[in-house]
Scaffold this motif. Structure first.
Motif, PDB file in Angstrom:
ATOM      1  N   HIS A 135      18.307  -4.148  70.377  1.00  0.00           N
ATOM      2  CA  HIS A 135      17.297  -4.396  71.411  1.00  0.00           C
ATOM      3  C   HIS A 135      16.054  -5.013  70.779  1.00  0.00           C
TER       4      HIS A 135
ATOM      5  N   ARG B 223      13.026  -4.612  71.387  1.00  0.00           N
ATOM      6  CA  ARG B 223      11.904  -3.679  71.251  1.00  0.00           C
ATOM      7  C   ARG B 223      12.077  -2.708  70.085  1.00  0.00           C
TER       8      ARG B 223
ATOM      9  N   PRO C 183      10.076  -4.420  66.587  1.00  0.00           N
ATOM     10  CA  PRO C 183       9.828  -5.810  66.976  1.00  0.00           C
ATOM     11  C   PRO C 183       8.991  -6.595  65.984  1.00  0.00           C
TER      12      PRO C 183
ATOM     13  N   THR D  48       3.001 -10.572  68.075  1.00  0.00           N
ATOM     14  CA  THR D  48       4.205 -10.043  68.708  1.00  0.00           C
ATOM     15  C   THR D  48       4.063 -10.051  70.215  1.00  0.00           C
TER      16      THR D  48
ATOM     17  N   ALA E 251      10.316 -11.700  73.546  1.00  0.00           N
ATOM     18  CA  ALA E 251      11.632 -11.642  72.906  1.00  0.00           C
ATOM     19  C   ALA E 251      12.522 -12.739  73.460  1.00  0.00           C
TER      20      ALA E 251
ATOM     21  N   HIS F 283      13.889 -12.217  76.899  1.00  0.00           N
ATOM     22  CA  HIS F 283      12.934 -12.019  77.979  1.00  0.00           C
ATOM     23  C   HIS F 283      12.886 -13.275  78.825  1.00  0.00           C
TER      24      HIS F 283
END
Length: 241
Positions: A122, A124, A127, A186, A191, A194
């Protein structure tokens, strides 16, 4: 095995590999590996199911696997994350093909594997952690000096570095850097999976007479070997003819 007992693991495998492939493509965007993962999973599932059912002798099955093992596959270099997806596609096919044990065991293990891949890959999760291969146009043998040079030039927090090549003749340093980016950067960079990441404009190219911000950087390679968009490829520290 009865037909219902065989159909349940196969159905679970097909659903699981579809979810895993969808997660992979959404996060890593390589269409060729989608085909590879699907083909590997279905092929392993089919071969294992035939061997487990007794329709094919064990000796013939081992011989087939031996023939396949001597075939040398040539492909582009892939990242450790993509190797993990290869392994998961193989394991899902094996679990569903063998299908032994209690009825609930195979679906439970398949769900566990999919859940681990969803959480471990993932965006997250850690990150700010990054890894890149940097090529500098100066030979720096002192590790402390090299660390300070990278942190100053790139504005990153270097956690670990490995010098892979140090060439005093060509004045070159190749270093594997593990670092952390700032929280602000960040937050500014969504991401890959996203939805808003696809709407980001491309970074502007350096104009004539402009000096890129990362001087002394000859090449910058990401984990899959490709240079990031907008990264300077030539140094401007020294005078060029």
């Amino acid at each position: 095995m009865t037909v219902p007992a065989t159909a349940l693991p196969i159905a679970c495998d097909l659903v699981a590999i579809s979810v895993v492939v969808a997660l992979y493509f959404r996060r890593h965007q390589r269409r060729d590996l989608v085909l590879a993962y699907l083909a590997l999973n279905v092929a392993i599932l089919s071969a294992t199911a035939m061997l487990a059912s007794g329709a094919v002798g064990a000796g013939l099955g081992l011989g087939l696997f031996g023939i396949l093992s001597i075939i040398r596959l040539r492909s582009d270099s892939i990242t450790q994350e993509e190797i993990a997806y290869y392994f998961v596609a193989l394991v899902l096919g094996l679990l569903a093909g063998v299908g032994s044990g209690p009825t609930y065991l195979v679906p439970l293990l398949i769900a566990l594997v999919v859940a681990v891949m969803y959480a471990a890959d993932h965006p997250r999760l850690l990150p700010r952690a990054r890894r890149q291969l940097l090529v500098l146009d100066s030979a720096i043998s002192d590790e402390a000096l090299l660390r300070a040079h990278l942190e100053t030039r790139l504005g990153i927090d270097v956690r670990h570095l490995i010098v892979q090549e140090l060439d005093f003749v060509r004045d070159l340093t190749v270093v594997d850097v593990r670092y952390r980016v700032s929280t602000a950067s960040t937050l500014r960079a969504p991401a890959a999976d996203h939805p808003s990441a696809r709407d980001l404009p491309a970074p502007p190219a350096a104009g004539v007479g402009q000096v890129p911000s990362h001087e002394g950087l000859v090449g910058l390679a990401t984990r899959d070997g490709a240079a990031p968009v907008g990264a300077p490829l030539l140094s401007t520290d020294r005078a060029r003819p």
